[in-house]
Design a protein around this motif. Sequence first.
Motif, PDB file in Angstrom:
ATOM      1  N   GLY A  24       0.791  -1.225   0.000  1.00 39.31           N
ATOM      2  CA  GLY A  24       0.000   0.000   0.000  1.00 39.31           C
ATOM      3  C   GLY A  24       0.821   1.271   0.000  1.00 39.31           C
TER       4      GLY A  24
ATOM      5  N   ASP B 147       3.239  -4.798  -2.629  1.00 38.68           N
ATOM      6  CA  ASP B 147       1.825  -5.022  -2.937  1.00 38.68           C
ATOM      7  C   ASP B 147       1.091  -3.684  -3.012  1.00 38.68           C
ATOM      8  OD1 ASP B 147       2.225  -7.792  -2.819  1.00 38.68           O
ATOM      9  OD2 ASP B 147       1.831  -7.835  -0.657  1.00 38.68           O
ATOM     10  N   TYR B 148       0.159  -3.590  -3.961  1.00 39.31           N
ATOM     11  CA  TYR B 148      -0.729  -2.432  -4.077  1.00 39.31           C
ATOM     12  C   TYR B 148       0.045  -1.115  -4.156  1.00 39.31           C
ATOM     13  CZ  TYR B 148      -3.722  -6.141  -2.319  1.00 39.31           C
ATOM     14  OH  TYR B 148      -4.343  -7.349  -2.133  1.00 39.31           O
TER      15      TYR B 148
ATOM     16  N   GLU C 122      -0.595  -6.142  -8.036  1.00 41.08           N
ATOM     17  CA  GLU C 122      -1.653  -5.159  -8.237  1.00 41.08           C
ATOM     18  C   GLU C 122      -1.142  -3.718  -8.182  1.00 41.08           C
ATOM     19  OE1 GLU C 122      -5.538  -5.909  -6.660  1.00 41.08           O
ATOM     20  OE2 GLU C 122      -4.968  -7.935  -6.019  1.00 41.08           O
TER      21      GLU C 122
ATOM     22  N   ASN D 196       0.791   2.322  -5.428  1.00 41.31           N
ATOM     23  CA  ASN D 196      -0.030   3.357  -6.055  1.00 41.31           C
ATOM     24  C   ASN D 196       0.859   4.384  -6.735  1.00 41.31           C
ATOM     25  OD1 ASN D 196      -1.813   5.340  -6.826  1.00 41.31           O
ATOM     26  ND2 ASN D 196      -2.646   5.724  -4.791  1.00 41.31           N
TER      27      ASN D 196
END
Length: 225
Positions: free
Chosen positions: A109, A128-129, A149, A131
């Motif tokens: 995140g 992970d994740y 992701e 942005n």
Amino acid sequence: MSRERHVPTVKPPRRPELRLPPLRPYEGWELEPDGDYDGLAFTDTDLSGQEGPGARFLDCALEGCALDETSLANARLIDSRLARVRGVGTDLSGASLRDVEVLDARMGGVQLAGAVLERVVVSGGKIDYLNLRQAKLRDVVFEGVVLSEPDFGGAALERVEFRDCVLRRADLTGARMKDVDLRRAAEIDIARGVDRLSGAVISPAQLLDLAPVFAAAVGVRVESA
């Protein structure tokens, strides 16, 4: 008889040339907003939950640091190395990273929305994740890292290479690409925005792997007779 000159299909990224000077150990207690950190070694430092928006890190090394919920929005990291950092929810939105190495990170995140990355290497580890919405990436290499992701929505990528890395369920919605090299990626899985691969280079084998995604994007059904 003239020989045909080989013209590279994609311009390679320029990697950072990082040579850290002798560093002084960081002996502070808390990061400060707009703080100035020059020539410091943060070793196994727990920076979780600390607030350092707008801070500047020049010629610094962060090794084994915890960055859970650390706020570094609009920070500047220049000529610095982040090795074995870990954390969830690290906020680097709007940050500027120039001539930076990120080695064996274990993070989730991470917020890099609107950030600017120039001459950056992300090597090893797992994120992970990630942005990266509306971020600008120029001369960036992802190598040997697992990106699960990642969100590149609206990002601009120029001279970016994915080498021996895993790209799972990537979102490329609205992304813009120029000289993006995916040929040496170990795995490519595009969840959204496969139509934004214009400006990228893939291998013939990757084209076969992505054929169902391309077909779905243009509304083609693939069925046996």
